[in-house]
Design an enzyme around this catalytic site. Sequence first.
Site, PDB file in Angstrom:
ATOM      1  N   ALA A  10       0.824  -1.212   0.000  1.00 40.61           N
ATOM      2  CA  ALA A  10       0.000   0.000   0.000  1.00 40.61           C
ATOM      3  C   ALA A  10       0.861   1.266   0.000  1.00 40.61           C
ATOM      4  CB  ALA A  10      -0.937  -0.024   1.207  1.00 40.61           C
ATOM      5  N   ASN A  94       7.745  -0.098   9.269  1.00 41.24           N
ATOM      6  CA  ASN A  94       7.625  -0.107  10.725  1.00 41.24           C
ATOM      7  C   ASN A  94       8.805  -0.859  11.320  1.00 41.24           C
ATOM      8  OD1 ASN A  94       5.237   1.230  11.250  1.00 41.24           O
ATOM      9  ND2 ASN A  94       3.974  -0.628  11.209  1.00 41.24           N
ATOM     10  N   LYS A 175       8.529   6.433  16.935  1.00 39.18           N
ATOM     11  CA  LYS A 175       7.584   5.591  16.188  1.00 39.18           C
ATOM     12  C   LYS A 175       7.646   4.159  16.728  1.00 39.18           C
ATOM     13  CE  LYS A 175       4.551   4.625  13.032  1.00 39.18           C
ATOM     14  NZ  LYS A 175       4.794   3.812  11.897  1.00 39.18           N
TER      15      LYS A 175
HETATM   16  O1  KPL Z   1       2.000   2.308  12.474  1.00 41.00           O
HETATM   17  C1  KPL Z   1       0.930   1.868  12.867  1.00 41.00           C
HETATM   18  C2  KPL Z   1       0.586   0.502  12.435  1.00 41.00           C
HETATM   19  O2  KPL Z   1      -0.571   0.129  12.395  1.00 41.00           O
HETATM   20  O3  KPL Z   1       1.533  -0.243  12.114  1.00 41.00           O
HETATM   21  C3  KPL Z   1       0.071   2.667  13.805  1.00 41.00           C
HETATM   22  C4  KPL Z   1       0.751   3.981  14.061  1.00 41.00           C
HETATM   23  C5  KPL Z   1      -0.122   1.928  15.075  1.00 41.00           C
HETATM   24  C6  KPL Z   1      -1.262   3.025  13.195  1.00 41.00           C
HETATM   25  O4  KPL Z   1      -2.139   1.974  13.118  1.00 41.00           O
END
Ligand code: KPL
Length: 296
Positions: A10, A94, A175
């Site tokens: 995405a 992430n 983060k």
């Molecule tokens: O980065 C996110 C994720 O879902 O991986 C958050 C910030 C928790 C938003 O949903």
Amino acid sequence: MNIVILGPGAVGSLWALKLQQAGHQVALWARENAPTLSLQLAQGPLYSFANQSRLEIEQADLLLVTVKAWQVAEALAPLVDSLSSDTIIMLMHNGMGTAEQVAALLPDNPLVVATTTHGAYKPSRQQVLHTGLGTTQLGGVNALGKQCAFLADVFDHALPAAHWNEHIEHALWTKLAINCAINPLTAIHQCKNGQLADARFAPMLSEVSAELAAVMQREGIASDHAHLLRSVMQVVEATAENYSSMQQDIYYQRKSEIDFINGYLLRCAAKHHIETPHNQKLFEQIKQIEQSWTTS
Ligand code: KPL
């Protein structure tokens, strides 16, 4: 610029379309074995992109890596021999811990990391929806990467707002703290982010943030417990109606990013001999769920 997006999920697809619309030459490197792939933003026109082209990889000025953290090393390995040492490698996902892996694979390339709060969703293979306006922060990891501040203008022009952050590790750790708190809890309880505002989650969110603050301080990142907890609760509120990425991964029985989220925190905590029992518990609960799929 000649840009290749490795892993057009995405977020990668959103950037592919936005960078192409801003006038760059964009190609994809997806898992699908097809010479071209088409993408469209919402109901907009379909754009065709070259896919898995060695020539595009050889000529890339920038390789934007948007696969999940646990896929980074595996996805990059087959491309290493075709990449020029001038190609800037930018990681956008992430979690933390992949920059070290990439630096080992491509020690001479400029290395940049990015974190974005733009929301994107891909309801089908071709269509991508921009579900939430956000900001993107970029910063250099190695000496060559630190010379790439011009990329902030490239990204800001394509999809504002984007900023260059000289202390990107601060943004990445903040983060990480948010993901350590929200992602496993929403995955274990299979709930929306907003449900973590319920009083029963308050002690866990507070303890997880306190552990993060302690490890961050030892890593040389200025932080305090109250500030981190506030950041977590702001995201809980701002994304109340969303399901976290880990909630989705667990729901669909896909491998999660836990090793690069709470797992990364645990590795840093062990290095500094800091006890982090609450992050440990969340980590183990997610691991147990993942293992139950293979043993059932
Ligand atoms: O980065 C996110 C994720 O879902 O991986 C958050 C910030 C928790 C938003 O949903």
